[in-house]
Design a protein around this motif. Structure first.
Motif, mmCIF file in Angstrom:
data_model
loop_
_atom_site.group_PDB
_atom_site.id
_atom_site.type_symbol
_atom_site.label_atom_id
_atom_site.label_comp_id
_atom_site.label_asym_id
_atom_site.label_seq_id
_atom_site.Cartn_x
_atom_site.Cartn_y
_atom_site.Cartn_z
ATOM 1 N N GLY A 94 -26.134 -41.276 -15.205
ATOM 2 C CA GLY A 94 -27.078 -42.293 -15.667
ATOM 3 C C GLY A 94 -26.405 -43.602 -15.995
ATOM 4 O O GLY A 94 -26.911 -44.680 -15.664
ATOM 5 N N GLU A 95 -25.262 -43.531 -16.635
ATOM 6 C CA GLU A 95 -24.563 -44.756 -16.975
ATOM 7 C C GLU A 95 -23.960 -45.420 -15.756
ATOM 8 O O GLU A 95 -23.864 -46.634 -15.701
ATOM 9 C CB GLU A 95 -23.495 -44.476 -18.028
ATOM 10 C CG GLU A 95 -24.106 -44.057 -19.335
ATOM 11 C CD GLU A 95 -23.229 -44.408 -20.511
ATOM 12 O OE1 GLU A 95 -22.283 -45.177 -20.348
ATOM 13 O OE2 GLU A 95 -23.525 -43.904 -21.586
ATOM 14 N N ALA A 96 -23.553 -44.640 -14.761
ATOM 15 C CA ALA A 96 -23.014 -45.235 -13.546
ATOM 16 C C ALA A 96 -24.083 -46.049 -12.826
ATOM 17 O O ALA A 96 -23.791 -47.056 -12.201
ATOM 18 C CB ALA A 96 -22.474 -44.157 -12.600
ATOM 19 N N ILE A 97 -25.318 -45.633 -12.937
ATOM 20 C CA ILE A 97 -26.397 -46.339 -12.263
ATOM 21 C C ILE A 97 -26.921 -47.493 -13.123
ATOM 22 O O ILE A 97 -27.157 -48.585 -12.626
ATOM 23 C CB ILE A 97 -27.533 -45.348 -11.926
ATOM 24 C CG1 ILE A 97 -27.024 -44.360 -10.876
ATOM 25 C CG2 ILE A 97 -28.767 -46.066 -11.428
ATOM 26 C CD1 ILE A 97 -27.963 -43.223 -10.594
ATOM 27 N N GLU A 98 -27.081 -47.287 -14.437
ATOM 28 C CA GLU A 98 -27.721 -48.274 -15.282
ATOM 29 C C GLU A 98 -26.792 -49.378 -15.765
ATOM 30 O O GLU A 98 -27.174 -50.534 -15.805
ATOM 31 C CB GLU A 98 -28.361 -47.586 -16.486
ATOM 32 C CG GLU A 98 -29.567 -46.762 -16.107
ATOM 33 C CD GLU A 98 -30.170 -46.062 -17.306
ATOM 34 O OE1 GLU A 98 -29.842 -46.448 -18.441
ATOM 35 O OE2 GLU A 98 -30.956 -45.139 -17.098
ATOM 36 N N ILE A 109 -22.077 -41.778 -6.164
ATOM 37 C CA ILE A 109 -23.345 -41.154 -6.536
ATOM 38 C C ILE A 109 -24.429 -41.511 -5.524
ATOM 39 O O ILE A 109 -25.288 -40.687 -5.199
ATOM 40 C CB ILE A 109 -23.767 -41.522 -7.977
ATOM 41 C CG1 ILE A 109 -24.889 -40.619 -8.465
ATOM 42 C CG2 ILE A 109 -24.225 -42.932 -8.104
ATOM 43 C CD1 ILE A 109 -24.450 -39.325 -9.006
ATOM 44 N N THR A 110 -24.378 -42.714 -4.977
ATOM 45 C CA THR A 110 -25.327 -43.084 -3.927
ATOM 46 C C THR A 110 -25.077 -42.262 -2.679
ATOM 47 O O THR A 110 -26.018 -41.848 -1.994
ATOM 48 C CB THR A 110 -25.214 -44.587 -3.617
ATOM 49 O OG1 THR A 110 -25.404 -45.322 -4.827
ATOM 50 C CG2 THR A 110 -26.249 -45.018 -2.611
ATOM 51 N N GLY A 111 -23.816 -41.989 -2.366
ATOM 52 C CA GLY A 111 -23.493 -41.125 -1.233
ATOM 53 C C GLY A 111 -23.980 -39.701 -1.433
ATOM 54 O O GLY A 111 -24.455 -39.063 -0.490
ATOM 55 N N LEU A 112 -23.878 -39.195 -2.657
ATOM 56 C CA LEU A 112 -24.404 -37.862 -2.953
ATOM 57 C C LEU A 112 -25.915 -37.814 -2.753
ATOM 58 O O LEU A 112 -26.447 -36.879 -2.132
ATOM 59 C CB LEU A 112 -24.060 -37.456 -4.383
ATOM 60 C CG LEU A 112 -22.639 -36.972 -4.626
ATOM 61 C CD1 LEU A 112 -22.357 -36.889 -6.119
ATOM 62 C CD2 LEU A 112 -22.435 -35.627 -3.978
ATOM 63 N N LEU A 113 -26.612 -38.803 -3.267
ATOM 64 C CA LEU A 113 -28.068 -38.850 -3.104
ATOM 65 C C LEU A 113 -28.450 -39.010 -1.633
ATOM 66 O O LEU A 113 -29.352 -38.334 -1.135
ATOM 67 C CB LEU A 113 -28.650 -39.998 -3.935
ATOM 68 C CG LEU A 113 -28.575 -39.836 -5.441
ATOM 69 C CD1 LEU A 113 -28.961 -41.133 -6.139
ATOM 70 C CD2 LEU A 113 -29.477 -38.718 -5.895
ATOM 71 N N SER A 114 -27.759 -39.895 -0.952
ATOM 72 C CA SER A 114 -28.029 -40.130 0.463
ATOM 73 C C SER A 114 -27.779 -38.880 1.295
ATOM 74 O O SER A 114 -28.586 -38.529 2.170
ATOM 75 C CB SER A 114 -27.146 -41.284 0.945
ATOM 76 O OG SER A 114 -27.170 -41.409 2.327
ATOM 77 N N SER A 115 -26.701 -38.194 1.022
ATOM 78 C CA SER A 115 -26.395 -36.970 1.769
ATOM 79 C C SER A 115 -27.449 -35.906 1.532
ATOM 80 O O SER A 115 -27.879 -35.227 2.468
ATOM 81 C CB SER A 115 -25.013 -36.442 1.378
ATOM 82 O OG SER A 115 -24.018 -37.341 1.779
ATOM 83 N N GLY A 116 -27.889 -35.766 0.305
ATOM 84 C CA GLY A 116 -28.926 -34.783 0.012
ATOM 85 C C GLY A 116 -30.238 -35.099 0.710
ATOM 86 O O GLY A 116 -30.875 -34.220 1.309
ATOM 87 N N ILE A 117 -30.642 -36.340 0.667
ATOM 88 C CA ILE A 117 -31.913 -36.740 1.279
ATOM 89 C C ILE A 117 -31.865 -36.588 2.789
ATOM 90 O O ILE A 117 -32.778 -36.015 3.414
ATOM 91 C CB ILE A 117 -32.257 -38.191 0.876
ATOM 92 C CG1 ILE A 117 -32.639 -38.246 -0.601
ATOM 93 C CG2 ILE A 117 -33.376 -38.755 1.753
ATOM 94 C CD1 ILE A 117 -32.732 -39.643 -1.157
ATOM 95 N N PHE A 118 -30.801 -37.090 3.430
ATOM 96 C CA PHE A 118 -30.760 -37.068 4.888
ATOM 97 C C PHE A 118 -30.410 -35.691 5.446
ATOM 98 O O PHE A 118 -30.795 -35.378 6.573
ATOM 99 C CB PHE A 118 -29.810 -38.145 5.406
ATOM 100 C CG PHE A 118 -30.410 -39.512 5.313
ATOM 101 C CD1 PHE A 118 -31.369 -39.923 6.228
ATOM 102 C CD2 PHE A 118 -30.046 -40.385 4.317
ATOM 103 C CE1 PHE A 118 -31.940 -41.175 6.145
ATOM 104 C CE2 PHE A 118 -30.611 -41.640 4.223
ATOM 105 C CZ PHE A 118 -31.566 -42.041 5.135
ATOM 106 N N THR A 119 -29.718 -34.866 4.682
ATOM 107 C CA THR A 119 -29.506 -33.488 5.126
ATOM 108 C C THR A 119 -30.829 -32.726 5.090
ATOM 109 O O THR A 119 -31.129 -31.942 5.998
ATOM 110 C CB THR A 119 -28.447 -32.799 4.253
ATOM 111 O OG1 THR A 119 -27.225 -33.556 4.332
ATOM 112 C CG2 THR A 119 -28.184 -31.384 4.717
ATOM 113 N N THR A 120 -31.630 -32.972 4.071
ATOM 114 C CA THR A 120 -32.965 -32.373 4.013
ATOM 115 C C THR A 120 -33.833 -32.873 5.165
ATOM 116 O O THR A 120 -34.566 -32.093 5.790
ATOM 117 C CB THR A 120 -33.631 -32.682 2.659
ATOM 118 O OG1 THR A 120 -32.775 -32.222 1.613
ATOM 119 C CG2 THR A 120 -34.988 -32.024 2.549
ATOM 120 N N ALA A 121 -33.747 -34.155 5.483
ATOM 121 C CA ALA A 121 -34.498 -34.699 6.617
ATOM 122 C C ALA A 121 -34.047 -34.052 7.927
ATOM 123 O O ALA A 121 -34.876 -33.757 8.801
ATOM 124 C CB ALA A 121 -34.322 -36.211 6.683
#
Length: 135
Positions: A94-98, A109-121
Motif C-alpha cells: 500500500g505504501e509503495a503505491i500511495e 508491484i505493477t509487474g506482479l499485478l500485470s502478470s496476474g491479470i494477463f496470465t488470467t486473460a
C-alpha cells in the motif's frame, strides 16, 4: 550550520542499481506481450478453423499454454524484483503505491499485478479455443 544530509532530497528509486532494467522491464512486460501475441495469432488464423478439421488447433493450444507459462515467468521475475528492492522504502504494498517512494518497488508491484491479470486473460483465451466452436 545545518546538517547537509537532512536538506538533500532522496532519490525516488534508491535501489535502481541493485536491479537491472531488463529484469524490471521483463517483470512488467512479459505477460502482456505473451497475451497480445496469443491474441494476434489466434485472430489471424481464425478463418482457417471453419472447415471440418482445423489444422492449427494443436498450435493454438500449444501457444495458449506457452502464453500462460510466459505470464508465470513474468510474475516470478516481478516477484524477484520486489524481493530485491524491499529495502528501498519502508512499508508494504500500500505504501509503495500511495506514498510514491521506491520507484523500483512500484514497477515490481505493477509487474506482479500485470502478470496476474494477463496470465488470467491468457487462460481464458485458451479456454475459448478449447470450448467455443470456431465458426
Amino acid at each position: 550550520m545545518a546538517d547537509e544530509t537532512e536538506d538533500t532530497p532522496r532519490h525516488p528509486s534508491e535501489a535502481r542499481h541493485s536491479v537491472s532494467w531488463w529484469r524490471q522491464g521483463g517483470g512488467l512486460l512479459i505477460a502482456p506481450l505473451a497475451w497480445m501475441t496469443l491474441l494476434l495469432v489466434q485472430f489471424t488464423i481464425a478463418d482457417f478453423g471453419c472447415g471440418r478439421f482445423n489444422p492449427f488447433a494443436p498450435w493454438l493450444i500449444a501457444l495458449g499454454i506457452a502464453s500462460i507459462l510466459a505470464g508465470g515467468i513474468g510474475g516470478v521475475v516481478a516477484w524477484s524484483v520486489w524481493r530485491s528492492t524491499r529495502h528501498e522504502a519502508e512499508g508494504g504494498e500500500g505504501e509503495a503505491i500511495e506514498v510514491g517512494e521506491g520507484r523500483s518497488r512500484f514497477f515490481a508491484i505493477t509487474g506482479l499485478l500485470s502478470s496476474g491479470i494477463f496470465t488470467t486473460a491468457s487462460l481464458f483465451t485458451l479456454l475459448a479455443v478449447l470450448m467455443v466452436p470456431p465458426c
